[in-house]
Each structure stands twice: as C-alpha cells, then as structure tokens.
Design an enzyme around this catalytic site. Sequence first.
Site, mmCIF file in Angstrom:
data_model
loop_
_atom_site.group_PDB
_atom_site.id
_atom_site.type_symbol
_atom_site.label_atom_id
_atom_site.label_comp_id
_atom_site.label_asym_id
_atom_site.label_seq_id
_atom_site.Cartn_x
_atom_site.Cartn_y
_atom_site.Cartn_z
ATOM 1 N N GLY A 121 14.141 43.294 -5.833
ATOM 2 C CA GLY A 121 14.549 42.888 -4.484
ATOM 3 C C GLY A 121 14.986 41.445 -4.472
ATOM 4 N N ASN A 122 15.062 40.861 -3.285
ATOM 5 C CA ASN A 122 15.385 39.435 -3.193
ATOM 6 C C ASN A 122 14.658 38.830 -1.995
ATOM 7 O OD1 ASN A 122 17.199 39.616 -0.793
ATOM 8 N ND2 ASN A 122 18.394 40.886 -2.195
#
Length: 401
Positions: free
Chosen positions: A212-213
């Site tokens: 993810g980020n």
Amino acid sequence: MNSLSGKKILLGISGGIAAYKAPLIIRNLVKRGAEVKVILTPAAKDFVTPLTLSTLSNNSVHWSFVETEFGNPQWVNHVELGLWANLFLIAPATANTISSMVHGRCNNLLLATYLSTRCPVMVAPAMDLDMYAHTRTQYNIDSLVKQNVRVLDVGEGFLASGLHGKGRMLEPQEIAQEVENFFTKNLPLKGKSVMITAGPTYEAIDPVRFIGNHSSGKMGYCLAEVALQLGARVTLISGPSSLKLEHQNLEIIKVQSAEDMFQATISTFQSMDIIIAAAAVADFKPKICRDSKIKKENTLNHITLEPTRDILKFVGQNKTDQYLVGFALESDNELENAKKKIVDKKLDAIVLNSLNDPGAGFRSPQNKITYIHKDFTKTEYPLKEKIKVAQDIFNQIISKM
Ligand code: CTP
C-alpha cells in the site's frame, strides 16, 4: 455534511394556527445542516411555545423588543438578528403580517427585523381560503413579490375554519426544500456530476498482507466536499480510508485494489461532467495473491510484481467531453514530468504535488500545488489547508468549463 451546512436562517413565526407546524420547519432545516434562530410575533406565542422552539433550534427565541434576563431588562437587537441571517423565512405568514410588511409597519420584533434585514426574505402564507383569495391579500402578495420577497405558494385542503380550499401553509418538508432550492439554484456546479478517485489502494499479497502507500484520502475527500458545496452530484471512488463524508448528493464506492478502482471507474465515468483522479493508485501488484497466509517457515525471498492498469490513462483515452483532471506526485523534474502526464494521459489539467515541498502531500492536512492546464499555463499556490486547495482546484475547473 448537509445541503444547508453553514447557512443561517432566521425563522419568523406569525400568529396563525399553522404556527403549530413551525417546530417541524426548524427540525427539517436543522436536519439539513442549517443554524436556526427564531422570532415570534406576540400572537404566535398563543399557538406554539418558545420552549419547544428554543429546544429544537438550540438557540434563544425572541418575541419582544425588551426581554428580562436575571431580573434585568435587555434590549433585543433586531438589527443584529437581521444581519446575522443568510435568509429570513417567515412561516407561517398571516394576512396581517403580510399586510404589515407591505406597509412598512414596525409594531413588533418580527416586523422591525424585516425592515432592518439585508438578507433575502421568503414567506410561506397561511390563512383561510377567503382571506387568501381576497383582492387585498392578493394585492399585498403581489406588492411583496415586487419588493423582491420570495412568496411561496399555499397548499390546498382542509383548513382550520372547517372549510376546504387554498390557503394552507406548505408542509414543513416542502418549505425546507424551497429553502434548499433557494440556496442551491445558482451554484456553479448545480446539475453537474463529478467523479473523484481518492485514497490509497491495497494490493494483496495474501489474506493478511498487502502493498500500500501512505495516502489518507484527505485531498480526494476535500475535493468531494467542495464539489457538494458547489451543488454537484458526486461519486467518490475511495480506496481504504478512515475518512467519512455524508451528503444526500454523494455516493461513495469503497474499493480496495487498483483493479477494483479501475472497475468502479469504468462503470461510472461515462455519465460524468468532471473527473478528478486524486487517488494514489499502486503502480504494481503482486502477480499472485496467495489464498492462505504465507507462513514464516516457508521462507519468502521475493514477490513477483506486475503493473496495475492506469485508470486515468484509460479514462483519458475513452472519454467524450468530460473535463479530466489528474494529479502528479513528483520528486524530480517536477514540471516536465507533470506536463508529460498531461499529454500521455490526455488530460485537461494536472495538479502537481512535489515531494520536495515541506509540509505538503501524504498524511499532511495541508498541500502545496501547481495547477497546470493542458496548454501548459500554470498557477502556483502557497501551502494551504487541503479544503482550501480543493476550492482553488474547482475555481480553476469552473473558469475553464
Ligand atoms: N493513476 C491512475 N492509475 C494508476 C496510476 C496512477 O489513475 N494505475 C493516476 C493517479 O490517480 C494520478 C495520476 O495517475 O491522478 C498520476 O499518478 P502518479 O502516481 O503521479 O504517476 P504515475 O502515472 O503512476 O507515474 P509515475 O509513478 O511513474 O510518476
């Protein structure tokens, strides 16, 4: 967030039997997000109690020029009340109050406020059918309309006199709808549909892990909030985010992965007028997502990745006349890279964020942007709260549409 959020409405109640419905008008306005203050004529107090009105409006209620507080007489400042309001709604407006407004009488607090207010005035007449049909009443209503007062229609049906006909006050819900229409009809995005992508995407490795980020979704949610304030119907396609937004003109489609966001976008974007891709979409995803949790004894040396589909590029290549805005998050050669994205993804404009700007970007309540049109003219903005950044972005879009 609601359709009347931030709106201040002064409700004037005059003395007719329909005053018993005034609490429901307040409730309907407050439910839509408005702040309501109330003024009664002395006669209205016979039909509805100030306690009910102050409880529902959560504000003090006034009916006299002088009120007593802790044994001391206090002047009720009708000028201040009139200046406070964005709209003065008089409901019910009796034949007597309408006539007094036309003739500029000033013998109660409601009428004095009418004469001193600078905001728009709306009245909801309520009276018996013969009084309503009388030539003097109709003349007075015409006179109010000529004075720029918005006079609502009346309903038809059973009246307190036992007669049946035209003269009933509109129902509280209908009045609240008229108020909402009044505030939204001139909004620049009224009748427009806006789609916004927001937040990160999660690309699953196994049932418990993902790539993810750090995107919180804040910029996309602020864009949705501003679009709603400007009167648009909004579809927000949101990756995993803890943010919440509610509005009757908002649909939120929650997604997890870049592929989910792609699918939600392609089934939505054709019917939109404006599309803004604010999401931080993962560019790569694991080629294989394991069905069960990878155990540590089965040593994991590498994860094979494959590219995700570029949602914005797909929309750029397949759109008709939608206005398309992308975001560019860059660390080097910012302007050049952003301009390249405008061309590659067939955008109308791009919002450039630089990772080199302190205080801006992911997880920050603020952002610093440069807005670049497809002809490469650009506007640089200072660091601002994201809601203000969203306003700047829509000002740019509206100026070009
Ligand atoms: N975008 C998208 N789908 C992707 C990747 C990006 O829709 N799979 C959109 C983003 O929402 C943003 C724009 O494309 O509006 C640019 O995203 P950015 O991450 O800055 O650039 P990328 O196109 O991913 O290219 P790079 O990471 O190489 O800069």
